[in-house]
Design a protein around this motif. Structure first.
Motif, short mmCIF file in Angstrom:
data_model
loop_
_atom_site.label_atom_id
_atom_site.label_comp_id
_atom_site.label_asym_id
_atom_site.label_seq_id
_atom_site.Cartn_x
_atom_site.Cartn_y
_atom_site.Cartn_z
N ARG A 327 -0.57 9.59 6.52
CA ARG A 327 -1.18 8.41 7.38
C ARG A 327 -2.52 8.00 6.48
N VAL A 328 -2.37 7.27 5.44
CA VAL A 328 -3.68 6.52 4.69
C VAL A 328 -4.17 5.25 5.46
N PRO A 329 -5.30 4.85 5.22
CA PRO A 329 -5.82 3.86 5.81
C PRO A 329 -5.27 2.59 5.90
N GLU A 330 -5.09 1.83 6.82
CA GLU A 330 -4.36 0.30 6.54
C GLU A 330 -5.06 -0.48 5.67
N PRO A 331 -4.65 -0.79 4.32
CA PRO A 331 -5.18 -1.70 3.27
C PRO A 331 -6.28 -2.76 3.55
N PHE A 332 -5.95 -3.51 4.83
CA PHE A 332 -7.02 -4.48 5.21
C PHE A 332 -7.55 -4.30 6.61
N GLY A 333 -7.49 -2.90 7.02
CA GLY A 333 -8.47 -2.52 8.19
C GLY A 333 -9.59 -2.47 8.06
N PRO A 334 -10.35 -2.35 9.25
CA PRO A 334 -11.97 -2.05 9.09
C PRO A 334 -12.44 -1.04 8.40
N ALA A 335 -11.69 0.20 8.21
CA ALA A 335 -12.10 1.34 7.52
C ALA A 335 -12.18 1.12 6.04
#
Length: 369
Positions: A327-335
């Motif tokens: 579960r890596v961070p979303e590529p265009f998410g806030p984080a």
């Protein structure tokens, strides 16, 4: 590389892994069966065994299909070879304590070692606390015995005595009557019994002898009789006793796990469910330490049952860890955007934090104006 463990006068491997999937405390039938199953499941397994098998005095193992009459030591030798054949390792040492360290357990030994493990299986068995009658301990496992299914055939049709020391004496006498028509119940220190029990003994032709037993008569290294405090001697060729069974579970105190009194009043045991799970996360028990009346084949089966449960628990843990890592961070998410901005812009990054930081800097430069 090896080193000598002087306490046990054996050589042990010095390159034991510091961290294993499962550490098994006790190398009897239950422990070796579990280690074999886990090793075949491609788990890293370490067995720590003190070399004090309960059935060592017995001539053979009985009721174990395909192993009938095999010497106890030979059964263990074969078991160790089978475990080693699948990569499991065995060290001769005594476990003195266990403590939790994060998601692992640290197992300390009398030999000065510390082993780390993800899961713990206790198969330390029990201690037979024998009646305090001179001669009983010396004959234990030979012609002083307790289990008719283990030794009844070997003393069939012989005069058999039963020493009454607890609530199971009447039952024991009735059981041994199946193997011999000549059974004598020595009341010794037994309390009062119900009229129904006396009727059962009389109906089965079991003799009853009152008075305290003071010792045993032995001739030519063979039991020949029971000697009463009154001086009377009663011929027998075998004597059945009912030990108090005490689980070897003291090393678990550091985990808040202690043995409890058995509901049948025959000793103490480590409580567990049908899979051997003790209720303490990561800790299982198998064999006589949790089942006081289990024979060798039952203990072996319970070891396999616990091993299957432990492997399933490890599979669940391994799967959860793999899912979390995926579960890596979303590529265009806030984080992800915040991390990228920090990497590219540094202190020049936009956003409320940079505005507040700039305002604080101006206020400081103007003396708070």
């Amino acid at each position: 590389m090896t080193e000598t463990n002087e306490r046990y006068n054996v050589e042990v491997a010095a390159d034991i892994d510091a961290d294993v999937d499962v550490l098994v405390v006790g190398g009897g039938a239950a422990g070796l069966s579990a280690a074999l199953t886990l090793s075949r499941a491609r788990r890293s397994v370490l067995v720590v065994d003190s070399g004090e098998p309960r059935n060592a005095p017995a001539d053979g193992v009985h009721g174990f299909l395909s192993r009938e009459g095999l010497a106890p030591g030979e059964l263990l030798r074969i078991g160790r070879e089978e475990v080693a054949g699948y990569g499991g390792r065995i060290v001769s040492d005594l476990v003195t304590g266990v403590r939790r360290a994060g998601e692992r357990f640290v197992v300390e030994t009398a030999g000065g070692r510390s082993h780390r493990t993800r899961r713990l299986l206790v198969t330390t068995g029990l201690i037979d606390e024998l009646p305090d009658v001179p001669g009983i301990r010396e004959r234990w496992g030979r012609d002083v015995l307790h289990c008719p299914y283990c030794h009844g055939w070997e003393v069939r049709d012989e005069p058999i005595g039963v020493l009454a020391t607890g609530p199971m004496a009447m039952h024991q006498a009735l059981l041994f009557r199946q193997w011999s028509p000549d059974v004598t119940l020595f009341l010794h220190a037994a309390g009062e019994s119900a009229d129904e029990q006396w009727e059962q003994l009389a109906a089965r032709g079991i003799a009853v002898v009152e008075g305290e037993v003071a010792g045993l008569d032995v001739e030519g290294d063979r039991l020949t009789g029971v000697r009463l405090a009154s001086g009377r001697r009663v011929p027998v060729r075998a004597l059945a006793v009912a030990p108090r069974f005490e689980a070897r579970g003291a090393m678990l105190a550091g985990l808040g796990l202690t043995s409890v009194d058995h509901p049948m009043g025959v000793g103490s045991y480590v409580e567990s469910d049908a899979t051997g799970f003790t209720g303490v996360a990561g800790v299982w028990a198998a064999g006589n330490v949790t089942d006081l009346v289990a024979g060798v084949v039952v203990s072996a089966a319970s070891g396999m049952t616990s091993a299957v449960a432990i492997n399933a628990d490890l599979v669940a843990a391994d799967t959860a860890a793999a899912v979390a890592a995926r579960r890596v961070p979303e590529p265009f998410g806030p984080a992800a955007e915040a991390a990228n901005c920090q990497q590219v812009m540094g202190e020049r990054r936009h956003g409320i934090e940079s505005v507040l930081a700039a305002g604080a800097a101006r206020k400081s430069a103007t003396g708070g104006q």
